[in-house]
Write an enzyme that holds these catalytic residues in place. Structure first.
Site, PDB file in Angstrom:
ATOM      1  CG  HIS A  47      -0.393  -0.028   2.543  1.00  0.00           C
ATOM      2  ND1 HIS A  47       0.431   0.967   2.999  1.00  0.00           N
ATOM      3  CD2 HIS A  47      -0.502  -0.909   3.568  1.00  0.00           C
ATOM      4  CE1 HIS A  47       0.799   0.718   4.240  1.00  0.00           C
ATOM      5  NE2 HIS A  47       0.254  -0.435   4.611  1.00  0.00           N
ATOM      6  CG  HIS A  50       4.222  -1.458   2.137  1.00  0.00           C
ATOM      7  ND1 HIS A  50       2.999  -2.028   1.920  1.00  0.00           N
ATOM      8  CD2 HIS A  50       4.545  -1.759   3.411  1.00  0.00           C
ATOM      9  CE1 HIS A  50       2.597  -2.659   3.002  1.00  0.00           C
ATOM     10  NE2 HIS A  50       3.519  -2.497   3.940  1.00  0.00           N
ATOM     11  CB  CYS A 157       2.306  -7.424  19.443  1.00  0.00           C
ATOM     12  SG  CYS A 157       1.254  -6.999  18.011  1.00  0.00           S
ATOM     13  CB  CYS A 160       4.729  -5.261  16.704  1.00  0.00           C
ATOM     14  SG  CYS A 160       3.453  -4.100  17.105  1.00  0.00           S
ATOM     15  CB  CYS A 174      -0.497  -4.607  20.582  1.00  0.00           C
ATOM     16  SG  CYS A 174       0.612  -3.700  19.493  1.00  0.00           S
ATOM     17  CG  HIS A 177      -0.883  -4.183  15.528  1.00  0.00           C
ATOM     18  ND1 HIS A 177       0.467  -4.145  15.817  1.00  0.00           N
ATOM     19  CD2 HIS A 177      -0.982  -4.285  14.181  1.00  0.00           C
ATOM     20  CE1 HIS A 177       1.150  -4.236  14.688  1.00  0.00           C
ATOM     21  NE2 HIS A 177       0.298  -4.319  13.688  1.00  0.00           N
ATOM     22  CE  LYS A 325      -2.698   3.112  13.287  1.00  0.00           C
ATOM     23  NZ  LYS A 325      -2.747   1.755  12.876  1.00  0.00           N
ATOM     24  CE  LYS A 328      -6.853  -5.983   2.653  1.00  0.00           C
ATOM     25  NZ  LYS A 328      -6.653  -7.406   2.701  1.00  0.00           N
TER      26      LYS A 328
END
Ligand code: MSP
Length: 501
Positions: A47, A50, A157, A160, A174, A177, A325, A328
């Site tokens: 996405h 990246h 986690c 992560c 976490c 997340h 944020k 997905k």
């Protein structure tokens, strides 16, 4: 071919004196550049997050090609394929991990190709040469006494791929997340990270540019000062990873494995010449969320393994999407095809580098991208190119001294580039584009038919194209080709305006 031209122009058009001064300043040892991106978890298609780091790495790589020549630049990217996270993602699709990642790798490679990203190597942590490096280093670090056996009891986690203490958690979840966290209790090998606390603090102190930006450097230093605990570097409750050479019932912690991609990427054990040419890396580009792994674990592992340290870790900010944020599950994600579909590859690359200072967080919106495409690329750059090409097609040029180019702040641009201030680099280049457009307005070459002015503009446009090449390579190559031709013609429209901007 166009890159060759650009390279030639870079030396030739720049003020001779400044260039000589510059070349004297760069020592022989520095005449290379090695840039890396993080290696991405291939648990889904890439996405915008990246794409961002990989585009920036490409821009840096191209800029250094202009400075040092293509053969003296190495750009590494790739995928991080081991670990629980990938194992779980594969299981969900009823696939074996290797089979699962093999299907996703072409999606990454295609995305980078579509974005005109030209890396030197795409490393996968399942590559045999990488696995060999990790095993050899593990053995070395074990032999020198920095690895010992114990038991890990604490939180982990998988999202992560990181260990947490009770005080890190937010309502038992976490901190990144916000998902429920796993409690682990298993035998594990530990790396003596605590032993490196003072060495790391000394490293940060003696190399103030090792971590950028500065405010993140300070965060790392403060946390390291609070104390470092030894780090669990092996797991024995699942199998998807590199086996420890001294205990095949354990696999390496995925970060121990992944970080060493930066040395195996330039053939640490297999090609001494290549490795010595490019290592140490000049910059590891990463997102702010993975700074701790890179600024603390990575140099400690290298110190233990007796390998020299990279010169810089640059942690950039995060993109939100329409102020939210990227997620997905909430449909707030933009993949590479969607990014390109808005206004084309070059406009996407341009926007990501121009819209926010490298290091800060940024907000992505389709509207903002289209606005920059229309106002900056189409109106300013596109118009300059098409007006000048049209005038030259009708009137020709007469060679003369290019006084106009003196308004281009080339030394400033170089400094900004080397300081990773890409938004400001673009600002400066576009300030010069404004100067060129005003010059046409003022001199009205269509009335006085002064073909010397057109020569100055042609040479200036070639220089602009060269400086923009790292950012918008396809357009820059088109402009270079158009303005280097014997007979310059008006040509196609570079950026078509998009409505709803
Ligand atoms: N596999 C590890 C990196 C190992 S490097 C030795 C990893 N992979 S990742 O796929 O989860 O993330 C890779 C990079 O994407 C990180 O640098 C992260 O900061 C970046 N981004 C993920 N979401 C992002 C945004 N929304 N915006 C900008 N970058 C973001 O971590």
């Amino acid at each position: 071919m166009a890159a060759q031209n650009l390279k030639k122009n870079f030396g030739a058009t720049k003020s001779g004196r400044a260039y000589t001064r510059q070349s004297n300043r760069i020592s022989l040892a520095k005449r290379k550049f090695y840039v890396t991106t993080p290696i991405y978890y291939p648990n889904d298609i890439p996405h915008i997050g990246h794409a961002y780091t990989t585009i920036v790495a490409d821009v840096i790589s191209r800029w250094n090609q202009l400075k040092f020549g293509k053969e003296n630049v190495f750009f590494l990217t790739g995928t991080d394929e081991h670990g629980k996270k990938i194992e779980q993602a594969a299981k969900k699709k009823d696939k074996r991990p290797k089979e699962f990642v093999d299907e996703l790798i072409p999606k990454f490679k295609n995305a980078w190709q579509k974005l005109n990203i030209k890396y030197n190597r795409f490393i996968r942590t399942t590559d045999k040469d990488h696995e060999k490096v990790v095993k050899e280093i593990l053995q070395r670090v074990y032999d020198n006494g920095d690895i010992y056996k114990g038991e890990y009891e604490g939180f982990y986690c998988t999202g992560c791929e990181a260990y947490y203490t009770e005080k890190d958690l937010v309502d038992g979840c976490c901190p990144i997340h916000k998902t429920k966290i796993e409690k682990l209790k298993e035998p594990s090998y530990f790396f003596r990270l605590s032993k490196y606390q003072d060495k790391l603090l000394k490293l940060y102190k003696e190399n103030p540019d090792f971590i950028s930006p500065q405010h993140r450097r300070k965060e790392v230093i403060n946390r390291v000062k609070e104390g470092l605990k030894d780090l669990s570097i092996s797991r024995n409750s699942f199998k998807w990873g590199i086996q420890l050479p001294f205990d095949n019932t354990h696999i390496a912690y995925v970060w121990f494995d992944a970080l060493f991609n930066y040395v195996s990427g330039v053939k640490y054990l297999d090609d001494k010449k290549l490795f010595e040419k490019f290592w140490p890396a000049d910059v590891h580009l990463i997102g702010k969320d993975i700074l701790w792994f890179h600024a603390v674990y990575w140099p400690a592992f290298l110190l233990s393994a007796g390998i020299s340290l990279p010169k810089k870790i640059f942690a950039h900010g995060w993109w939100t999407f329409d102020k939210e944020k990227i997620s997905k599950s909430r449909g707030k994600v933009i993949n590479v095809d969607e990014l390109i579909a808005i206004a084309g590859v070059d406009s996407a690359r341009y926007f990501l580098l121009r819209a926010t200072p490298f290091g800060d967080d940024g907000d992505f919106s389709e509207k903002a991208l289209i606005e920059r495409h229309n106002n900056e690329l189409a109106n300013k750059l596109g118009n300059l190119v098409s007006r000048v090409a049209g005038l030259i097609e009708k009137n020709g040029v007469t060679k003369c001294e290019n006084k106009l180019i003196k308004k281009l702040k080339i030394n400033k641009i170089e400094t900004l580039f080397d300081n990773y201030e890409f938004d400001k680099v673009l600002n400066e280049i576009f300030a010069f584009i404004d100067v060129c457009n005003e010059y046409i307005q003022k001199k009205k070459p269509w009335e006085i038919k002064d073909t010397k002015i057109l020569y100055e503009l042609k040479e200036s446009i070639l220089k602009i194209a060269q400086l923009l090449w790292p950012f918008i390579p396809e357009t820059s190559e088109k402009i270079t080709k158009q303005f280097s031709a014997e007979k310059i013609k008006k040509g196609e429209i570079l950026f078509r305006k998009i409505e709803n901007g």
